[in-house]
Scaffold this motif. Structure first.
Motif, mmCIF file in Angstrom:
data_model
loop_
_atom_site.group_PDB
_atom_site.id
_atom_site.type_symbol
_atom_site.label_atom_id
_atom_site.label_comp_id
_atom_site.label_asym_id
_atom_site.label_seq_id
_atom_site.Cartn_x
_atom_site.Cartn_y
_atom_site.Cartn_z
ATOM 1 N N GLU A 116 -111.986 29.156 -83.578
ATOM 2 C CA GLU A 116 -112.748 29.174 -85.056
ATOM 3 C C GLU A 116 -112.520 30.724 -84.933
ATOM 4 O O GLU A 116 -113.758 31.447 -85.485
ATOM 5 C CB GLU A 116 -114.050 28.639 -84.845
ATOM 6 N N SER A 117 -111.421 31.196 -84.445
ATOM 7 C CA SER A 117 -111.339 32.343 -84.693
ATOM 8 C C SER A 117 -109.961 33.261 -84.993
ATOM 9 O O SER A 117 -108.122 32.052 -84.543
ATOM 10 C CB SER A 117 -111.767 33.170 -83.648
ATOM 11 N N PHE A 118 -109.606 33.703 -85.238
ATOM 12 C CA PHE A 118 -107.653 34.510 -84.601
ATOM 13 C C PHE A 118 -107.573 36.030 -84.958
ATOM 14 O O PHE A 118 -108.665 37.015 -85.448
ATOM 15 C CB PHE A 118 -106.486 34.005 -86.328
ATOM 16 N N SER A 119 -106.669 36.706 -84.195
ATOM 17 C CA SER A 119 -105.870 37.692 -83.698
ATOM 18 C C SER A 119 -105.511 38.689 -84.827
ATOM 19 O O SER A 119 -105.465 38.244 -85.853
ATOM 20 C CB SER A 119 -105.152 38.531 -83.032
ATOM 21 N N PHE A 120 -106.552 39.869 -84.574
ATOM 22 C CA PHE A 120 -105.827 40.825 -85.994
ATOM 23 C C PHE A 120 -104.749 41.991 -85.159
ATOM 24 O O PHE A 120 -105.483 42.375 -83.895
ATOM 25 C CB PHE A 120 -106.839 41.673 -86.842
ATOM 26 N N ALA A 121 -104.950 43.062 -85.057
ATOM 27 C CA ALA A 121 -104.320 44.358 -84.862
ATOM 28 C C ALA A 121 -104.625 45.463 -85.401
ATOM 29 O O ALA A 121 -104.546 45.292 -86.895
ATOM 30 C CB ALA A 121 -102.648 44.585 -84.865
ATOM 31 N N PHE A 122 -105.074 46.540 -84.524
ATOM 32 C CA PHE A 122 -105.614 47.345 -85.287
ATOM 33 C C PHE A 122 -104.898 48.709 -85.226
ATOM 34 O O PHE A 122 -104.592 48.889 -83.833
ATOM 35 C CB PHE A 122 -106.861 47.948 -84.550
ATOM 36 N N LEU A 123 -104.333 49.150 -86.484
ATOM 37 C CA LEU A 123 -103.566 50.719 -86.701
ATOM 38 C C LEU A 123 -104.097 51.903 -87.087
ATOM 39 O O LEU A 123 -104.472 51.517 -87.564
ATOM 40 C CB LEU A 123 -102.366 49.550 -86.849
ATOM 41 N N ARG A 124 -103.721 52.799 -86.432
ATOM 42 C CA ARG A 124 -104.232 53.704 -86.817
ATOM 43 C C ARG A 124 -103.077 54.853 -86.036
ATOM 44 O O ARG A 124 -102.266 54.924 -85.261
ATOM 45 C CB ARG A 124 -105.703 54.433 -86.402
ATOM 46 N N HIS A 125 -102.392 56.114 -87.137
ATOM 47 C CA HIS A 125 -101.952 57.344 -86.230
ATOM 48 C C HIS A 125 -102.065 57.182 -84.602
ATOM 49 O O HIS A 125 -101.547 58.380 -84.087
ATOM 50 C CB HIS A 125 -102.101 58.433 -87.357
ATOM 51 N N ASP A 126 -103.154 57.555 -84.648
ATOM 52 C CA ASP A 126 -103.477 58.002 -82.810
ATOM 53 C C ASP A 126 -104.318 56.731 -81.871
ATOM 54 O O ASP A 126 -104.586 57.052 -81.159
ATOM 55 C CB ASP A 126 -105.135 59.267 -82.663
ATOM 56 N N GLN A 127 -103.890 55.522 -82.893
ATOM 57 C CA GLN A 127 -102.749 54.469 -81.751
ATOM 58 C C GLN A 127 -101.552 54.400 -81.865
ATOM 59 O O GLN A 127 -101.455 53.220 -82.720
ATOM 60 C CB GLN A 127 -104.303 53.619 -82.065
ATOM 61 N N PRO A 128 -100.628 55.039 -81.498
ATOM 62 C CA PRO A 128 -98.932 54.740 -81.917
ATOM 63 C C PRO A 128 -98.888 53.380 -81.739
ATOM 64 O O PRO A 128 -99.020 52.823 -80.343
ATOM 65 C CB PRO A 128 -98.580 56.035 -81.057
ATOM 66 N N PHE A 129 -97.533 52.679 -81.849
ATOM 67 C CA PHE A 129 -96.694 52.098 -81.543
ATOM 68 C C PHE A 129 -95.334 51.840 -82.346
ATOM 69 O O PHE A 129 -95.121 52.386 -83.309
ATOM 70 C CB PHE A 129 -97.380 50.415 -82.039
ATOM 71 N N SER A 130 -94.611 51.075 -81.490
ATOM 72 C CA SER A 130 -93.675 51.096 -81.785
ATOM 73 C C SER A 130 -92.212 49.939 -82.530
ATOM 74 O O SER A 130 -91.852 50.458 -83.529
ATOM 75 C CB SER A 130 -92.369 51.081 -80.738
ATOM 76 N N SER A 131 -93.536 49.083 -83.052
ATOM 77 C CA SER A 131 -92.819 48.225 -83.266
ATOM 78 C C SER A 131 -93.663 46.644 -83.134
ATOM 79 O O SER A 131 -94.593 46.687 -82.355
ATOM 80 C CB SER A 131 -91.171 47.234 -82.668
ATOM 81 N N PHE A 132 -94.204 45.822 -84.412
ATOM 82 C CA PHE A 132 -94.712 44.339 -84.298
ATOM 83 C C PHE A 132 -94.782 43.808 -82.465
ATOM 84 O O PHE A 132 -93.795 43.470 -82.920
ATOM 85 C CB PHE A 132 -94.727 43.700 -85.003
ATOM 86 N N PRO A 133 -95.863 43.209 -82.745
ATOM 87 C CA PRO A 133 -95.243 41.454 -81.560
ATOM 88 C C PRO A 133 -93.751 41.186 -81.571
ATOM 89 O O PRO A 133 -94.740 40.596 -83.250
ATOM 90 C CB PRO A 133 -96.281 41.784 -80.098
ATOM 91 N N ARG A 134 -94.060 40.424 -81.023
ATOM 92 C CA ARG A 134 -93.525 38.565 -81.797
ATOM 93 C C ARG A 134 -92.652 38.265 -83.001
ATOM 94 O O ARG A 134 -92.280 37.891 -83.764
ATOM 95 C CB ARG A 134 -94.878 37.757 -81.490
ATOM 96 N N GLY A 135 -91.791 39.967 -82.597
ATOM 97 C CA GLY A 135 -91.495 39.806 -84.374
ATOM 98 C C GLY A 135 -91.693 39.284 -85.466
ATOM 99 O O GLY A 135 -91.043 38.612 -86.232
ATOM 100 N N TYR A 136 -93.396 39.896 -85.888
ATOM 101 C CA TYR A 136 -93.544 39.859 -86.819
ATOM 102 C C TYR A 136 -93.181 40.411 -88.150
ATOM 103 O O TYR A 136 -92.447 41.700 -87.872
ATOM 104 C CB TYR A 136 -95.264 40.635 -86.479
ATOM 105 N N ASP A 137 -92.866 39.613 -88.665
ATOM 106 C CA ASP A 137 -92.657 39.987 -90.730
ATOM 107 C C ASP A 137 -93.066 40.551 -91.556
ATOM 108 O O ASP A 137 -92.495 40.165 -93.137
ATOM 109 C CB ASP A 137 -91.284 39.399 -90.849
ATOM 110 N N SER A 138 -94.631 39.521 -91.874
ATOM 111 C CA SER A 138 -95.161 39.560 -92.815
ATOM 112 C C SER A 138 -96.930 39.550 -92.827
ATOM 113 O O SER A 138 -96.427 39.319 -91.195
ATOM 114 C CB SER A 138 -94.612 37.934 -93.596
#
Length: 218
Positions: free
Chosen positions: A79-101
């Motif tokens: 009864e839940s699913f995961s989200f990612a929190f994105l912000r400029h001070d939490q830098p990331f290089s790419s989405f995991p698992r090849g997310y494209d949408s």
């Protein structure tokens, strides 16, 4: 090492198919402002995700889902699913698992009155291995009691989190994804706790440690 993304577990919801872009012609401006917002704790001691940043759920073609809001069997069970929190001070290089949408949620404190809001169960400073956890994906992983909610195992400050991180990474089982604790986002300290998560995410990235994950496709 790929830079990690803060992981957030929310209550399963039903989504309408109306287009936010059609309703809000300023969507790009709004997203940029939220992405660049450095708020540590929102009004009323609420977590930063309630008023800043971008909450996004990503999928890829391999998920075989009709829509980004469609549910996997695991989501229905927990009864839940995961989200990612994105912000400029939490830098990331790419989405995991090849997310494209994916789909983006309103910050809870900025949700229009004619839209449904959502409940956040827990959050992690990186992938939480939620499919392998009990409860809503926030509980114990692989019978390890230290992987329970952080407040239950005495991890309530940034320093105690760092000590636990180093304990795991210096052990014989460096599966931090599964062995880390989950920060409970349903308790009164969630504002402070999410700020610990932000700092923890930055710590993981600064150390450039290669976190080994024993979970398939994690």
């Amino acid at each position: 090492m790929k830079k990690s993304i803060i992981s957030v577990l929310i209550l399963v919801m039903s989504f309408a198919s109306s287009s936010y872009a059609k309703e809000n012609p300023n969507i790009a401006k709004d997203l940029k402002e939220r992405y660049n917002d450095s708020t540590k704790i929102c009004t009323g001691d609420q977590p930063a995700y309630q008023c800043s940043g971008i909450m996004i759920r990503g999928i890829n073609q391999a998920n075989n889902l009709a829509h980004a809001w469609s549910l996997k069997p695991e989501n229905k069970q927990k009864e839940s699913f995961s989200f990612a929190f994105l912000r400029h001070d939490q830098p990331f290089s790419s989405f995991p698992r090849g997310y494209d949408s994916g789909i983006i949620m309103y910050p809870q404190l900025k949700t229009p009155s004619n839209k449904n809001t959502y409940k956040v169960y827990c959050a992690f400073p990186t992938d939480g291995g939620t499919d392998g956890r009990t409860g809503h994906g926030c509980g114990i992983y692989n019978n390890d009691p230290m992987s329970d909610h952080c407040d239950k195992v005495g991890i309530t400050t940034y320093n105690t989190w760092v000590n636990n991180f180093n304990r795991i990474m210096n052990s014989n089982d460096t599966n931090f994804v599964g062995r880390q604790c989950a920060f409970d986002m349903t308790i009164s300290s969630r504002g402070k706790d999410f700020d610990i998560i932000r700092q923890a995410n930055q710590y993981i990235q600064k150390t450039q440690l290669n976190i080994t994950c024993a979970i398939t496709n994690c």
